[in-house]
Design a protein around this motif. Structure first.
Motif, mmCIF file in Angstrom:
data_model
loop_
_atom_site.group_PDB
_atom_site.id
_atom_site.type_symbol
_atom_site.label_atom_id
_atom_site.label_comp_id
_atom_site.label_asym_id
_atom_site.label_seq_id
_atom_site.Cartn_x
_atom_site.Cartn_y
_atom_site.Cartn_z
ATOM 1 N N GLY A 130 -37.378 5.326 2.484
ATOM 2 C CA GLY A 130 -37.497 6.198 1.330
ATOM 3 C C GLY A 130 -38.924 6.415 0.896
ATOM 4 N N SER A 131 -39.803 5.424 1.148
ATOM 5 C CA SER A 131 -41.201 5.546 0.724
ATOM 6 C C SER A 131 -41.942 6.657 1.466
ATOM 7 C CB SER A 131 -41.926 4.219 0.927
ATOM 8 O OG SER A 131 -42.093 3.922 2.312
ATOM 9 N N PHE A 132 -41.401 7.098 2.606
ATOM 10 C CA PHE A 132 -42.039 8.155 3.379
ATOM 11 C C PHE A 132 -41.487 9.541 3.035
ATOM 12 C CE2 PHE A 132 -42.840 4.400 5.948
ATOM 13 C CZ PHE A 132 -44.173 4.567 6.285
ATOM 14 N N LEU A 133 -40.508 9.607 2.170
ATOM 15 C CA LEU A 133 -39.919 10.888 1.787
ATOM 16 C C LEU A 133 -40.676 11.488 0.608
ATOM 17 C CD1 LEU A 133 -36.147 9.909 2.039
ATOM 18 C CD2 LEU A 133 -37.390 11.457 3.575
ATOM 19 N N LYS A 134 -40.836 12.797 0.630
ATOM 20 C CA LYS A 134 -41.567 13.491 -0.430
ATOM 21 C C LYS A 134 -40.613 14.200 -1.385
ATOM 22 C CE LYS A 134 -45.299 12.369 1.838
ATOM 23 N NZ LYS A 134 -46.117 11.211 1.392
ATOM 24 N N VAL A 135 -39.341 13.880 -1.299
ATOM 25 C CA VAL A 135 -38.329 14.539 -2.131
ATOM 26 C C VAL A 135 -37.479 13.465 -2.804
ATOM 27 C CG1 VAL A 135 -38.238 16.587 -0.644
ATOM 28 C CG2 VAL A 135 -36.685 14.661 -0.213
ATOM 29 N N PRO A 136 -36.792 13.809 -3.901
ATOM 30 C CA PRO A 136 -35.853 12.857 -4.508
ATOM 31 C C PRO A 136 -34.791 12.440 -3.487
ATOM 32 C CG PRO A 136 -36.247 14.709 -5.978
ATOM 33 C CD PRO A 136 -36.874 15.085 -4.666
ATOM 34 N N HIS A 137 -34.377 11.187 -3.543
ATOM 35 C CA HIS A 137 -33.416 10.700 -2.569
ATOM 36 C C HIS A 137 -32.646 9.518 -3.132
ATOM 37 C CE1 HIS A 137 -37.125 8.364 -1.981
ATOM 38 N NE2 HIS A 137 -36.314 7.350 -1.712
ATOM 39 N N THR A 138 -31.565 9.182 -2.462
ATOM 40 C CA THR A 138 -30.738 8.028 -2.804
ATOM 41 C C THR A 138 -30.831 7.022 -1.670
ATOM 42 O OG1 THR A 138 -29.189 9.437 -4.020
ATOM 43 C CG2 THR A 138 -28.398 7.262 -3.372
ATOM 44 N N VAL A 139 -31.024 5.755 -1.993
ATOM 45 C CA VAL A 139 -31.053 4.716 -0.963
ATOM 46 C C VAL A 139 -29.640 4.149 -0.786
ATOM 47 C CG1 VAL A 139 -31.943 2.445 -0.298
ATOM 48 C CG2 VAL A 139 -33.455 4.112 -1.399
ATOM 49 N N ILE A 140 -29.114 4.294 0.413
ATOM 50 C CA ILE A 140 -27.814 3.713 0.769
ATOM 51 C C ILE A 140 -27.995 2.966 2.083
ATOM 52 C CG2 ILE A 140 -25.400 4.144 1.357
ATOM 53 C CD1 ILE A 140 -25.508 6.694 -0.277
ATOM 54 N N ARG A 141 -27.935 1.651 2.023
ATOM 55 C CA ARG A 141 -28.140 0.854 3.229
ATOM 56 C C ARG A 141 -26.905 0.890 4.129
ATOM 57 N NH1 ARG A 141 -30.323 -4.714 0.646
ATOM 58 N NH2 ARG A 141 -28.243 -4.582 -0.259
ATOM 59 N N HIS A 142 -27.151 0.869 5.426
ATOM 60 C CA HIS A 142 -26.050 0.824 6.372
ATOM 61 C C HIS A 142 -25.265 -0.466 6.205
ATOM 62 C CE1 HIS A 142 -27.057 4.422 8.408
ATOM 63 N NE2 HIS A 142 -28.087 3.976 9.092
ATOM 64 N N GLY A 143 -24.009 -0.413 6.587
ATOM 65 C CA GLY A 143 -23.172 -1.596 6.618
ATOM 66 C C GLY A 143 -22.556 -1.754 7.995
ATOM 67 N N VAL A 144 -21.833 -2.852 8.192
ATOM 68 C CA VAL A 144 -21.134 -3.081 9.449
ATOM 69 C C VAL A 144 -19.686 -3.438 9.151
ATOM 70 C CG1 VAL A 144 -23.137 -3.781 10.795
ATOM 71 C CG2 VAL A 144 -21.876 -5.494 9.504
#
Length: 357
Positions: A130-144
């Motif tokens: 997310g730190s490399f994105l220049k737009v608003p975003h949501t962090v959703i981590r992958h799961g297994v």
């Protein structure tokens, strides 16, 4: 059998034939999303037959809105999938909302930034991405899937029966993924060459595809192993049909990547009751509880990787305890159900024309 699009609210394009981390994510996630009641279909090659799919000839059906709501979400994970979504939405005027999931941990090209700027919503798989994105975003981590990736049971067959006889009863250290410099396979081999001579009850396995462009790299590793007389202790499995039994058979897993997007293998190992030594590439550092479920070392640092690995193989009992903690950690924090629910909220927001950030 062609499935009607009437109840479909999400399309997950997959425009790559070869197995990749994105492929693994889609294979695990889509069935869970369906179990939670989401109307979702995949589109494209390179996916197993059991996944729900729409056919290319059904694309004109996306002009028609689904039975519920005002449109569908096109969930892209690659540049070509974003571009296809733009054509469908902006040129062909299909009622689609475009969502992009970014796992990359690097500065995006100007072209990629332009594509991302045209999305209706953006998801990052971890804080670093997310730190490399220049737009608003949501962090959703992958799961297994913690039912598929689980600790060994007494009724499980031992996959190690296919190994050379000298390895079958030893503690196994594994390194899984495509065999190439980026994945740090050479760092793993160097660590094993340094450690195995003094740890006779341990052996190592390497599993993953060797593509034509990386054949020389793999051959050099095998030659290096042979020169020090460890060919009977470090075994290349190649690409296996089902990696899950091998995670269960391991005593320790090592993820030595120099660069990753997200990287699921540490989660798969920990869900299987196996502790992990990993670099800080990708989201590895966000997955591992230091000195409890494993250890994290600087990416590309072979000496640190070797030392961290030794701290576990010196004490197999520590591996067993850390493996139990690793399983609990993944179940509580990285279960696939959580990722599916979080994405469902994003989809619902986009379809309701709410701002997603």
């Amino acid at each position: 059998m062609t499935q009607s699009l009437d109840e479909i609210t999400v399309v997950a394009p997959h425009f790559k034939r070869r197995l990749s981390g994105v492929t693994s994510t889609v294979i695990q996630l889509v069935p869970e999303q369906r179990r939670q009641g989401l109307g979702i279909l995949t589109l494209g090659p390179g996916l197993p037959d059991h996944l729900p799919k729409m056919r290319w000839k059904q694309l004109p059906g996306l002009w028609k809105k689904p039975r519920t709501g005002t449109g569908r979400v096109w969930h892209a994970r690659r540049n070509n999938e974003m571009l296809a979504g733009l054509v469908l939405r902006d040129v062909l005027r299909m009622p689609l909302k475009l969502l992009f999931t970014s796992a990359a941990q690097r500065h995006h090209s100007r072209y990629t930034r332009w594509l991302i700027s045209k999305m209706d919503g953006v998801v990052a798989t971890n804080a670093k991405s997310g730190s490399f994105l220049k737009v608003p975003h949501t962090v959703i981590r992958h799961g297994v899937d913690t039912d598929l990736f689980r600790p060994a049971m007494e009724t499980d067959a031992d996959p190690a029966t296919i190994l050379p006889e000298a390895m079958r009863d030893k503690h196994l250290i594994g390194c899984f993924g495509r065999v190439r410099h980026q994945k740090g396979t050479d760092l793993f081999v160097d660590a094993m060459i340094a450690l195995l001579p003094d740890h006779q009850d341990w052996a190592a396995i390497i599993s993953g595809r060797v593509t034509a462009e990386h054949t020389a790299f793999a051959d050099q590793l095998k030659s290096k192993i042979a020169k020090v007389g460890l060919s009977d202790r470090i075994h290349f499995l190649g690409e296996v049909d089902d990696i899950k039994p091998w995670y269960r058979r391991l005593t320790l897993y090592v993820a030595p990547s120099r660069n990753e997007g997200f990287g699921l293998t540490p989660l798969e190992a920990m869900a299987s009751g196996t502790p992990v030594v990993a670099s800080d590439a990708g989201a590895y550092a966000e997955m591992i509880v230091e000195d409890e479920t494993g250890k994290v070392v600087p990416a590309g640092n072979g000496e640190a990787l070797t030392a961290a690995t030794q701290s576990f193989i010196d004490n197999p009992a520590r591996c067993a305890e850390a493996g139990q903690k690793a399983r609990r950690h993944v179940v509580e924090n990285f279960a696939l159900e959580g990722e599916a629910r979080a994405l469902a909220d994003v989809y619902a927001g986009l379809r309701a024309n709410r701002k997603v950030a």
